[in-house]
Scaffold this motif. Structure first.
Motif, mmCIF file in Angstrom:
data_model
loop_
_atom_site.group_PDB
_atom_site.id
_atom_site.type_symbol
_atom_site.label_atom_id
_atom_site.label_comp_id
_atom_site.label_asym_id
_atom_site.label_seq_id
_atom_site.Cartn_x
_atom_site.Cartn_y
_atom_site.Cartn_z
ATOM 1 N N GLU A 53 -2.831 -5.881 -0.603
ATOM 2 C CA GLU A 53 -2.731 -5.133 0.642
ATOM 3 C C GLU A 53 -3.361 -3.743 0.494
ATOM 4 O O GLU A 53 -3.307 -3.147 -0.599
ATOM 5 C CB GLU A 53 -1.264 -4.968 1.057
ATOM 6 C CG GLU A 53 -0.492 -6.265 1.215
ATOM 7 C CD GLU A 53 0.229 -6.687 -0.052
ATOM 8 O OE1 GLU A 53 1.116 -7.545 0.017
ATOM 9 O OE2 GLU A 53 -0.113 -6.156 -1.127
ATOM 10 N N GLY A 88 -2.794 1.492 4.153
ATOM 11 C CA GLY A 88 -1.667 2.320 4.570
ATOM 12 C C GLY A 88 -1.987 3.805 4.453
ATOM 13 O O GLY A 88 -3.045 4.204 3.967
ATOM 14 N N LEU A 94 -4.244 -2.279 8.564
ATOM 15 C CA LEU A 94 -3.953 -2.791 7.232
ATOM 16 C C LEU A 94 -4.793 -4.029 6.948
ATOM 17 O O LEU A 94 -5.118 -4.788 7.859
ATOM 18 C CB LEU A 94 -2.469 -3.142 7.114
ATOM 19 C CG LEU A 94 -1.468 -2.045 7.474
ATOM 20 C CD1 LEU A 94 -0.043 -2.534 7.207
ATOM 21 C CD2 LEU A 94 -1.756 -0.761 6.748
#
Length: 123
Positions: free
Chosen positions: A6, A9, A20
């Protein structure tokens, strides 16, 4: 086995936006559902949105519906979460997982979790 990473952010003011990314390695999203979850400090991991890769069908939690959009890029094997009109209560560690099943809102059905990406909404 699919492993997810990920990113995207950061710190944003209320009303702001972030996008994201959930990138797959060691596999693809074919025939899978990819979901975003979030976890605030001291709280359990909660479902945010899921995308069925086959037809890009999305499903959202009530708390983000109308503000967040989940989408996928086949060429890059990435799932995005576009977050608009962010609120302080959206502050959390966001992570993504894959499942063989669609419309599952419990984290136990998902695997391949990455380390997550922190989203902080504050003025």
């Amino acid at each position: 086995q699919v492993h997810l990473v990920e990113s995207g952010g950061g710190l944003v003011e209320p009303g702001g936006s972030l996008r994201l990314s959930c990138a797959a390695s060691g596999g693809t999203f074919i025939n899978k559902a990819v979901a975003w979850f979030r976890q605030a400090p001291g709280k359990e991991r909660k479902f945010v949105a899921v995308l069925r890769w086959r037809d890009r069908s999305p499903f959202y939690s009530d708390s983000v519906k109308g503000r967040f959009t989940i989408s996928g890029d086949s060429a890059k094997n990435i799932v995005y979460l576009q977050m608009n009109s962010l609120k302080p209560e959206d502050t959390a560690l966001y992570s993504c997982g894959v499942s063989q099943d669609y419309l599952r809102v419990a984290a136990d059905y998902y695997r391949g979790w990455g380390r997550g990406t922190q989203v902080t909404v504050s003025s």
